[in-house]
Design an enzyme around this catalytic site. Structure first.
Site, PDB file in Angstrom:
ATOM      1  N   GLY A 161      -0.562  -4.691  -2.966  1.00 12.96           N
ATOM      2  CA  GLY A 161      -1.401  -5.613  -3.864  1.00 12.96           C
ATOM      3  C   GLY A 161      -1.993  -6.561  -3.077  1.00 12.96           C
ATOM      4  O   GLY A 161      -2.147  -7.794  -3.547  1.00 12.96           O
ATOM      5  N   LEU A 167      -2.808   5.071  -7.704  1.00  5.38           N
ATOM      6  CA  LEU A 167      -2.749   6.236  -7.311  1.00  5.38           C
ATOM      7  C   LEU A 167      -2.796   7.343  -8.486  1.00  5.38           C
ATOM      8  O   LEU A 167      -2.841   8.495  -7.761  1.00  5.38           O
ATOM      9  CB  LEU A 167      -1.536   6.559  -6.510  1.00  5.38           C
ATOM     10  N   HIS A 190     -12.182   2.372  -2.633  1.00  2.88           N
ATOM     11  CA  HIS A 190     -11.781   3.386  -1.884  1.00  2.88           C
ATOM     12  C   HIS A 190     -12.094   3.033  -0.290  1.00  2.88           C
ATOM     13  O   HIS A 190     -12.987   2.567  -0.083  1.00  2.88           O
ATOM     14  CB  HIS A 190     -12.526   4.780  -2.277  1.00  2.88           C
TER      15      HIS A 190
HETATM   16  C1  GRF Z   1      -6.647  -0.443  -0.198  1.00  2.00           C
HETATM   17  O1  GRF Z   1      -6.914  -0.014   0.904  1.00  2.00           O
HETATM   18  C2  GRF Z   1      -7.574   0.231  -1.183  1.00  2.00           C
HETATM   19  O2  GRF Z   1      -8.985   0.787  -0.525  1.00  2.00           O
HETATM   20  C3  GRF Z   1      -6.714   1.627  -1.614  1.00  2.00           C
HETATM   21  O3  GRF Z   1      -5.537   1.061  -1.632  1.00  2.00           O
HETATM   22  C4  GRF Z   1      -5.387  -0.027  -0.698  1.00  2.00           C
HETATM   23  C5  GRF Z   1      -4.783  -1.086  -1.700  1.00  2.00           C
HETATM   24  O4  GRF Z   1      -4.091  -1.849  -0.721  1.00  2.00           O
HETATM   25  N1  GRF Z   1      -7.444   1.977  -2.918  1.00  2.00           N
HETATM   26  P1  GRF Z   1      -3.339  -3.356  -1.332  1.00  2.00           P
HETATM   27  O5  GRF Z   1      -2.199  -2.517  -2.255  1.00  2.00           O
HETATM   28  O6  GRF Z   1      -4.378  -3.748  -2.095  1.00  2.00           O
HETATM   29  O7  GRF Z   1      -2.980  -3.902  -0.115  1.00  2.00           O
END
Ligand code: GRF
Length: 188
Positions: free
Chosen positions: A12, A84, A103
């Protein structure tokens, strides 16, 4: 005041960054953070910032309970920040043009099922790519195939590992994602 809802499955850091960005201004607020993982750190980060946060299971997502919640929240934008699961077609139709995803690669490269997190950076390093980056795109019923809104890239050097590349990509995400969201909300 525009209304943002975030979906996330993991740490997050993007969700926190987005919440803080809009708390500092008058344009929008993150109304709620939703996660499919009951122990996801993103839920703690949101609550620590005074933002509502909720866990839902696959049944709630696929049998309309999340859809009812979103109707009540009435978001101007739904932001997937490391979420996911695939968004059910019911939601991509109901909120067409209002769901975006980030992404950690330059789509269409390294997209699709199974391409998330370190898998993406490992593939880019293995393929000795000269650059990688981020893609922010609209979400439709197929993984990572919605219209691209924004991309930013960073060089990949011989010295890079999947971990150092991940750090570079996270920096790009934190720099650009809130601004892209702000731009989209201002265009509505
Ligand atoms: C990010 O790298 C984003 O590109 C991908 O999931 C990751 C989330 O990271 N979809 P975080 O949980 O916001 O640190």
């Amino acid at each position: 005041m525009k209304r943002i809802v975030i979906f996330a499955s993991g740490s997050g850091s993007n969700a926190e960054n987005i919440i803080r960005h809009f708390q500092a201004g008058q344009l929008a607020r993150v109304e709620m953070v939703l996660s499919n993982k009951p122990d996801a750190r993103v839920l703690v980060r949101a609550r620590d910032l005074g933002t509502s946060a909720m866990y839902f299971n696959r049944t709630a997502l696929n049998e309309g309970k999340v859809a009812l919640l979103l109707e009540a929240l009435n978001p101007d934008l739904i932001v997937l920040a490391g979420f996911l699961w695939k968004i059910p077609e019911e939601l991509t139709r109901k909120f067409k043009g209002k769901i975006i995803n980030i992404h950690p690669a330059l789509l269409p490269e390294y997209g699709g099922k199974g391409m998330y997190g370190m898998h993406v950076h490992q593939a880019a390093i293995k393929d000795r790519k000269e650059k990688s980056g981020i893609t922010i795109h609209y979400v439709n019923e197929h993984y990572d195939e919605g219209a691209i809104i924004f991309q930013a890239s960073t060089p990949v050097t011989e010295a890079d590992t999947p971990e150092t590349l991940a750090t570079k990509i996270h920096e790009l995400e934190h720099r650009h994602f809130p601004i892209v969201i702000e731009t989209l909300l201002n265009e509505q």
